[in-house]
Design an enzyme around this catalytic site. Structure first.
Site, PDB file in Angstrom:
ATOM      1  N   LYS A  47       0.900  -1.252   0.072  1.00  0.00           N
ATOM      2  CA  LYS A  47       0.032   0.028   0.062  1.00  0.00           C
ATOM      3  C   LYS A  47       0.825   1.285  -0.106  1.00  0.00           C
ATOM      4  O   LYS A  47       1.700   1.402   0.980  1.00  0.00           O
ATOM      5  CB  LYS A  47      -1.015   0.088   1.372  1.00  0.00           C
ATOM      6  CG  LYS A  47      -1.538  -1.298   1.351  1.00  0.00           C
ATOM      7  CD  LYS A  47      -2.646  -1.716   0.110  1.00  0.00           C
ATOM      8  CE  LYS A  47      -3.166  -2.943   0.278  1.00  0.00           C
ATOM      9  NZ  LYS A  47      -3.949  -3.432  -1.036  1.00  0.00           N
ATOM     10  N   LYS A  81     -13.847  -8.102  -6.067  1.00  0.00           N
ATOM     11  CA  LYS A  81     -14.221  -8.264  -4.516  1.00  0.00           C
ATOM     12  C   LYS A  81     -15.606  -8.505  -4.469  1.00  0.00           C
ATOM     13  O   LYS A  81     -16.472  -7.807  -4.887  1.00  0.00           O
ATOM     14  CB  LYS A  81     -13.762  -7.028  -3.739  1.00  0.00           C
ATOM     15  CG  LYS A  81     -12.273  -6.926  -3.636  1.00  0.00           C
ATOM     16  CD  LYS A  81     -11.781  -5.975  -2.527  1.00  0.00           C
ATOM     17  CE  LYS A  81     -10.448  -5.768  -2.202  1.00  0.00           C
ATOM     18  NZ  LYS A  81      -9.340  -5.664  -3.610  1.00  0.00           N
ATOM     19  N   GLU A 129      -2.097  -0.277  -8.667  1.00  0.00           N
ATOM     20  CA  GLU A 129      -3.679  -0.650  -8.475  1.00  0.00           C
ATOM     21  C   GLU A 129      -4.237   0.673  -8.047  1.00  0.00           C
ATOM     22  O   GLU A 129      -3.779   1.510  -7.067  1.00  0.00           O
ATOM     23  CB  GLU A 129      -3.663  -1.504  -7.631  1.00  0.00           C
ATOM     24  CG  GLU A 129      -5.155  -2.092  -7.187  1.00  0.00           C
ATOM     25  CD  GLU A 129      -5.161  -3.425  -6.624  1.00  0.00           C
ATOM     26  OE1 GLU A 129      -4.487  -4.066  -6.991  1.00  0.00           O
ATOM     27  OE2 GLU A 129      -5.877  -3.651  -5.620  1.00  0.00           O
ATOM     28  N   ASP A 177      -0.381  -0.547  -4.600  1.00  0.00           N
ATOM     29  CA  ASP A 177      -1.740  -0.238  -4.551  1.00  0.00           C
ATOM     30  C   ASP A 177      -1.888   0.998  -3.824  1.00  0.00           C
ATOM     31  O   ASP A 177      -1.644   1.215  -2.498  1.00  0.00           O
ATOM     32  CB  ASP A 177      -2.513  -1.227  -3.749  1.00  0.00           C
ATOM     33  CG  ASP A 177      -3.987  -1.138  -3.807  1.00  0.00           C
ATOM     34  OD1 ASP A 177      -4.498  -0.185  -4.211  1.00  0.00           O
ATOM     35  OD2 ASP A 177      -4.690  -1.938  -3.381  1.00  0.00           O
ATOM     36  N   ASP A 225      -9.548  -1.324  -8.861  1.00  0.00           N
ATOM     37  CA  ASP A 225     -10.087  -2.146  -7.946  1.00  0.00           C
ATOM     38  C   ASP A 225     -11.447  -1.397  -7.343  1.00  0.00           C
ATOM     39  O   ASP A 225     -12.609  -1.775  -7.752  1.00  0.00           O
ATOM     40  CB  ASP A 225      -9.293  -2.205  -6.988  1.00  0.00           C
ATOM     41  CG  ASP A 225      -9.656  -3.343  -5.661  1.00  0.00           C
ATOM     42  OD1 ASP A 225     -10.588  -3.819  -5.824  1.00  0.00           O
ATOM     43  OD2 ASP A 225      -8.896  -3.331  -4.662  1.00  0.00           O
TER      44      ASP A 225
HETATM   45 MG    MG Z   1      -6.728  -2.851  -3.966  1.00  0.00          MG
END
Ligand code: MG
Length: 367
Positions: free
Chosen positions: A165, A265, A218, A193, A241
């Site tokens: 992240k 997801k 991402e 991400d 995402d």
């Molecule tokens: Mg993500």
């Protein structure tokens, strides 16, 4: 088969380590999850779970699921849970949008359909490919040294793919990416991400500043249009995402060449029925997928793993197991991390049910 009762449980699940993402602006130390049991006149019970990772990650929140189910449950009693498209149309008519509210109900109906069929959920989602499912870790935002320490902990658990992240400021992000990229052995891989943290100019400066690091980035920016602008000004592959919530979002992204992969997801797109449609579109158009849950216990993760298990490895990037980051475990069995890979349980239905003694009393019962 008819739905006789819908029971709703709330589970508070602390994380093993405090977690920051999106450049540190989003902080989490526990998750609030909703588990749903659907009882039927056949004596079978199906389970599903919804856990949108707090209130700040997506336009979704835990008590919103419970409030939404209060709207939906009366419409679903007495209906046949095996008729999944009918169930989903009923929910979409009763409450347009709000996919994250419906996901746990949809998954519980898949659990019932497949228990009835005597087959694992993956077999009715297209068939078990027989392939291992490669897992990826989730590395919180921190200093380069903190992130390397998190990667080391993940490697000790067998993870060879990492979702790191990022998204704070341009110079620090370039440093993080350079240090992690230089330290990671060739056998390991990483996605960076940003979880919507960058403005387009920041994403373009970071990605072009590490142009030689040919890895995935991402969800660089907040909006779809911002991400599309970044796509057109950079060379590395991009995964979208948070921007992919509906089939129409995916079709637009494909048409615009906005990304090379998506995060699929289950909770965010409204359950396994809708996720399957997105999965099939990606298979038909060459988009790769991280197939996983938004969050939750092993119940939620196992539902996502069934869809991954029915999807060829060629089109899968990685699958994340949220429950591997929690201090509580609500069930025995299910899809577990076995040295960086997992498999869907070879049992009828989801193949995992929560230990009800750990859930306490339901917060709502509809009958
Ligand atoms: Mg993500």
């Amino acid at each position: 088969m008819k739905i006789t009762t819908i029971r709703v449980y709330r589970a508070e699940m602390p994380l093993q380590h405090p977690y920051r993402l999106s450049g540190g602006r989003l902080y989490f130390d526990k998750l609030d999850s909703t588990l749903v049991a659907i009882d039927t006149d056949s004596g079978m019970t199906g389970w599903g779970e919804g856990c949108p990772w707090g209130s700040t990650y997506l336009p979704a929140f835990a008590s919103g699921i419970r409030a939404g189910i209060e709207e939906l449950a009366p419409q679903l009693l007495d209906s046949d849970p095996r008729r999944l498209d009918v169930v989903n149309r009923t929910m979409d008519l009763a409450l347009p949008g709000h996919g994250y509210v419906k996901s746990a109900i949809d998954v519980a109906c898949w659990d019932l359909l497949d228990q009835y069929a005597g087959l694992p959920v993956c077999d009715l989602l297209g068939g078990n490919t027989g392939e291992d499912i490669r897992l990826h870790s989730s590395i919180p935002t921190g200093t380069p040294d903190e992130m390397l320490a998190s990667i080391e902990r993940a490697r000790d658990k067998g993870y060879g793919v990492h979702s790191c992240k990022v998204g704070a400021d341009v110079a620090l992000d370039i440093e993080r990416i350079r240090v992690i990229g230089a330290t990671l052995p060739a056998t390991q891989s990483v996605t960076f991400d940003a979880n919507r943290a960058w403005l387009p100019d920041e994403a373009i400066r970071v990605m072009n500043g590490v142009r030689d690091v040919m890895t995935y980035f991402e969800q660089p920016c907040e909006t779809y249009e911002e991400n599309l602008a970044v796509r057109r000004a950079t060379v590395q592959p991009i995964a979208l995402d948070e921007s992919i919530q509906t089939f129409a979002d995916l079709a637009r992204a494909h048409s615009d060449h906005a990304c090379e992969a998506i995060g699929l997801k289950i909770n965010r797109v409204g359950g396994l029925s809708k996720a399957k449609r997105l999965r099939d579109y990606c298979l038909a158009t060459g988009l790769r997928m991280n197939i996983e849950e938004t969050g939750g216990s092993v119940i939620a993760d196992t539902g996502a793993v069934h869809l991954a298990q029915a999807t060829p490895a060629s089109h899968r990037r990685g699958t994340w197991l949220c429950h591997d980051m929690l201090t509580v475990d609500l069930a025995e069995g299910g899809a577990r991390n076995a040295g960086g890979i997992t498999r869907a349980p070879d049992l009828p239905g989801l193949g995992v049910t929560p230990d009800e003694s750990l859930l306490g009393d339901p917060v709502a019962v509809y009958r």
